[in-house]
Design a protein around this motif. Sequence first.
Motif, PDB file in Angstrom:
ATOM      1  N   SER A   4       0.846  -1.199   0.000  1.00 19.91           N
ATOM      2  CA  SER A   4       0.000   0.000   0.000  1.00 19.91           C
ATOM      3  C   SER A   4       0.884   1.253   0.000  1.00 19.91           C
ATOM      4  O   SER A   4       2.075   1.189   0.331  1.00 19.91           O
ATOM      5  CB  SER A   4      -0.909   0.015   1.227  1.00 19.91           C
ATOM      6  N   GLN A   5       0.288   2.358  -0.352  1.00 18.48           N
ATOM      7  CA  GLN A   5       1.017   3.625  -0.339  1.00 18.48           C
ATOM      8  C   GLN A   5       1.475   3.961   1.079  1.00 18.48           C
ATOM      9  O   GLN A   5       2.580   4.458   1.276  1.00 18.48           O
ATOM     10  CB  GLN A   5       0.150   4.753  -0.912  1.00 18.48           C
ATOM     11  N   LEU A   8       4.511   1.869   1.840  1.00 17.68           N
ATOM     12  CA  LEU A   8       5.647   2.391   1.078  1.00 17.68           C
ATOM     13  C   LEU A   8       6.218   3.629   1.745  1.00 17.68           C
ATOM     14  O   LEU A   8       7.440   3.770   1.878  1.00 17.68           O
ATOM     15  CB  LEU A   8       5.247   2.687  -0.365  1.00 17.68           C
ATOM     16  N   GLN A   9       5.361   4.516   2.192  1.00 23.46           N
ATOM     17  CA  GLN A   9       5.835   5.737   2.851  1.00 23.46           C
ATOM     18  C   GLN A   9       6.561   5.417   4.156  1.00 23.46           C
ATOM     19  O   GLN A   9       7.581   6.038   4.471  1.00 23.46           O
ATOM     20  CB  GLN A   9       4.670   6.696   3.079  1.00 23.46           C
ATOM     21  N   ASP A  91       6.488  -6.365  -4.774  1.00 22.47           N
ATOM     22  CA  ASP A  91       5.986  -5.260  -5.588  1.00 22.47           C
ATOM     23  C   ASP A  91       7.048  -4.783  -6.582  1.00 22.47           C
ATOM     24  O   ASP A  91       6.742  -4.471  -7.725  1.00 22.47           O
ATOM     25  CB  ASP A  91       5.557  -4.090  -4.683  1.00 22.47           C
TER      26      ASP A  91
END
Length: 95
Positions: A4-5, A8-9, A91
């Motif tokens: 998910s974003q 990732l962050q 990913d």
Amino acid sequence: MALSQAELQKLQRASLVDFFEKHRAVWETIYKNAYEYAGKYIKAPAKLRQDDVIEALVPALQVTELLGNTLRAKRLLQKYWVRYFADLIVDSLWT
């Protein structure tokens, strides 16, 4: 589950994306082994999926000294960091 974003962050803030890129060859080898292992048990017409590979990848990462030492040095001791890192690997390398 895909990366998910938000995950990732978190990985970026912890400098684990840079760590992944720096040691990309190591992660590619571990990923290929997990992919091949998962593929042995999932036969057509079933399709091998990212989560199938992640389930094989996480146990390998849990005993990988390079990742373990880095997570300990960064005080990232929660179990989810290994899963997030596995999500990042799949990913990044899934084709």
